[in-house]
Design a protein around this motif. Structure first.
Motif, PDB file in Angstrom:
ATOM      1  N   VAL A 177       0.788   3.717   8.291  1.00 27.11           N
ATOM      2  CA  VAL A 177       0.280   5.084   8.141  1.00 27.11           C
ATOM      3  C   VAL A 177       1.372   6.092   8.498  1.00 27.11           C
ATOM      4  O   VAL A 177       1.500   7.136   7.851  1.00 27.11           O
ATOM      5  CB  VAL A 177      -0.972   5.306   9.015  1.00 27.11           C
ATOM      6  CG1 VAL A 177      -1.521   6.720   8.824  1.00 27.11           C
ATOM      7  CG2 VAL A 177      -2.053   4.282   8.665  1.00 27.11           C
ATOM      8  N   ILE A 178       2.166   5.768   9.512  1.00 23.84           N
ATOM      9  CA  ILE A 178       3.304   6.628   9.861  1.00 23.84           C
ATOM     10  C   ILE A 178       4.239   6.757   8.665  1.00 23.84           C
ATOM     11  O   ILE A 178       4.686   7.858   8.313  1.00 23.84           O
ATOM     12  CB  ILE A 178       4.075   6.045  11.065  1.00 23.84           C
ATOM     13  CG1 ILE A 178       3.231   6.136  12.339  1.00 23.84           C
ATOM     14  CG2 ILE A 178       5.399   6.772  11.262  1.00 23.84           C
ATOM     15  CD1 ILE A 178       3.863   5.455  13.534  1.00 23.84           C
ATOM     16  N   GLU A 179       4.528   5.623   8.022  1.00 18.02           N
ATOM     17  CA  GLU A 179       5.434   5.620   6.864  1.00 18.02           C
ATOM     18  C   GLU A 179       4.855   6.420   5.705  1.00 18.02           C
ATOM     19  O   GLU A 179       5.557   7.212   5.071  1.00 18.02           O
ATOM     20  CB  GLU A 179       5.702   4.176   6.430  1.00 18.02           C
ATOM     21  CG  GLU A 179       6.701   4.047   5.298  1.00 18.02           C
ATOM     22  CD  GLU A 179       6.902   2.614   4.834  1.00 18.02           C
ATOM     23  OE1 GLU A 179       7.607   2.414   3.824  1.00 18.02           O
ATOM     24  OE2 GLU A 179       6.349   1.692   5.473  1.00 18.02           O
ATOM     25  N   ALA A 180       3.565   6.212   5.435  1.00 18.53           N
ATOM     26  CA  ALA A 180       2.926   6.932   4.328  1.00 18.53           C
ATOM     27  C   ALA A 180       2.893   8.437   4.592  1.00 18.53           C
ATOM     28  O   ALA A 180       3.148   9.247   3.686  1.00 18.53           O
ATOM     29  CB  ALA A 180       1.510   6.405   4.116  1.00 18.53           C
ATOM     30  N   ALA A 181       2.594   8.820   5.818  1.00 23.96           N
ATOM     31  CA  ALA A 181       2.522  10.238   6.166  1.00 23.96           C
ATOM     32  C   ALA A 181       3.886  10.909   6.039  1.00 23.96           C
ATOM     33  O   ALA A 181       3.994  12.065   5.616  1.00 23.96           O
ATOM     34  CB  ALA A 181       1.979  10.403   7.581  1.00 23.96           C
ATOM     35  N   ALA A 182       4.937  10.176   6.407  1.00 18.70           N
ATOM     36  CA  ALA A 182       6.286  10.738   6.359  1.00 18.70           C
ATOM     37  C   ALA A 182       6.837  10.804   4.940  1.00 18.70           C
ATOM     38  O   ALA A 182       7.566  11.743   4.593  1.00 18.70           O
ATOM     39  CB  ALA A 182       7.216   9.913   7.236  1.00 18.70           C
ATOM     40  N   ALA A 191       0.803  -1.222   0.000  1.00 19.58           N
ATOM     41  CA  ALA A 191       0.000   0.000   0.000  1.00 19.58           C
ATOM     42  C   ALA A 191       0.839   1.276   0.000  1.00 19.58           C
ATOM     43  O   ALA A 191       0.573   2.201  -0.783  1.00 19.58           O
ATOM     44  CB  ALA A 191      -0.950  -0.003   1.200  1.00 19.58           C
ATOM     45  N   VAL A 192       1.841   1.345   0.862  1.00 18.15           N
ATOM     46  CA  VAL A 192       2.615   2.590   0.979  1.00 18.15           C
ATOM     47  C   VAL A 192       3.341   2.897  -0.324  1.00 18.15           C
ATOM     48  O   VAL A 192       3.315   4.032  -0.819  1.00 18.15           O
ATOM     49  CB  VAL A 192       3.601   2.517   2.158  1.00 18.15           C
ATOM     50  CG1 VAL A 192       4.472   3.769   2.201  1.00 18.15           C
ATOM     51  CG2 VAL A 192       2.844   2.359   3.476  1.00 18.15           C
ATOM     52  N   GLY A 193       3.991   1.874  -0.912  1.00 19.04           N
ATOM     53  CA  GLY A 193       4.686   2.071  -2.177  1.00 19.04           C
ATOM     54  C   GLY A 193       3.735   2.459  -3.301  1.00 19.04           C
ATOM     55  O   GLY A 193       4.036   3.354  -4.101  1.00 19.04           O
TER      56      GLY A 193
END
Length: 319
Positions: free
Chosen positions: A202-207, A179-181
């Motif tokens: 979600v932390i990774e996506a937000a950052a 999802a993040v990628g």
């Protein structure tokens, strides 16, 4: 001299016998989730907290799980050293022989007792920050990744239907682990995930990308039939306001086969070590006495002893 050595040996033996009960070690198996999930990491923290808080009197061994249904089913073959996690409604289903436990009723299900709550499964609808998606309605015409075979995927699909988005959203055929990628590369506009908050993905996506986590209205929360949960402002990068969403409580359980003293020690140590666990992972900040009413079944007698000592407010149905 020989007589003196005999006296010393006897004294040492008596000392060991005297120390035995105080240094008795209890081994517990804790079964929660897959190794790559935040819930498995919580199990690691709980194991460390139990060892530290009891000075090694309780040793917790982690076991990977394929999900809460498996956790409950294994009660049939486990003993008093078994601790597992599950949402309270699933335990109710096992005890009533409904849902995934239809035609699988077992007397041991009636022996399941709660110990303490852990972080709730929290719904996150995560959208790219540059797509102008600020509400559920804004997802219409967008590409959304739900994932497969998870609580978040099932719940996300349910919400799309409830809020009139069925057939109006293009569902991405991909695993949630991508999802993040996919969001960063523009292959999707949003993804749905359920887990503890703050959620690592979600932390990774937000950052890395900049996201908007959609807030649900009071009416939408009520329509889902789930518990309302507020994620505080500042939990994720760029999040300036609280996020209103839904959650499914999760609880650590044992059975009546567990000794009262062990259940007491597990529960007491959990609450006493929670602050230390919170310093290592913020998801423990969401666990407090307000989650106790979510335990809809009975609490283990050993755990009850701690809650009464600590002044927790309990419902009659929990006793």
């Amino acid at each position: 001299m020989r007589k003196m050595l005999q006296v010393v040996a006897i004294s040492a033996a008596l000392g060991l016998l005297h120390a035995g009960p105080a240094s008795a070690q209890n081994r517990v198996t804790y079964k929660s989730a897959k190794t790559e999930t935040s819930y498995y990491q919580m199990g690691v923290q709980i194991a460390e907290a139990m060892k530290a808080g009891t000075k090694g009197d309780i040793i917790v061994t982690l076991e990977e799980s394929q999900g809460s249904t498996q956790n409950v089913m294994e009660v049939r073959a486990r003993g008093g050293d078994y601790v597992f996690t599950a949402p309270p409604p699933l335990v109710e289903s096992a005890q009533s022989g409904s849902g995934p436990f239809k035609d699988k009723v077992d007397p041991k299900f009636t022996e399941i007792r709660a110990l303490f709550p852990i972080p709730s499964l929290t719904m996150h609808f995560v959208a790219r920050g540059d797509k102008g998606i600020n509400s559920m309605a804004d997802l219409a015409g967008k590409t959304v990744l739900l994932g497969k075979g998870t609580f978040g995927a099932t719940e996300g699909e349910k919400y799309l239907k409830l809020f009139g988005l069925e057939g109006k959203v293009k569902l991405a055929d991909a695993e949630l682990s991508n999802a993040v990628g996919a969001l960063k590369n523009g292959q999707i506009d949003a993804f749905v995930t359920a887990g503890s908050w703050p959620a690592p993905n979600v932390i990774e996506a937000a950052a890395s990308t900049g996201v908007t986590v959609i807030s649900l209205t009071d009416a939408q929360v009520k329509e889902t039939g789930r518990e309302k949960l507020t994620i505080p402002a500042g939990t994720y990068a760029g999040q300036k306001a609280p996020i209103q969403t839904t959650s499914l409580p999760v609880v650590a359980y044992a059975t009546t086969a567990m000794k009262d003293d062990v259940a007491y020690a597990l529960t007491k140590t959990f609450w006493q070590q929670k602050a230390a666990m919170s310093s290592g992972a913020a998801w423990w900040n969401g666990v407090d006495q307000s989650l106790m009413p979510a335990i809809t079944g009975k609490i283990h007698p050993g755990a009850l002893r701690y809650y009464k000592e600590a002044g927790f407010k309990l419902n009659p149905s929990q006793m």
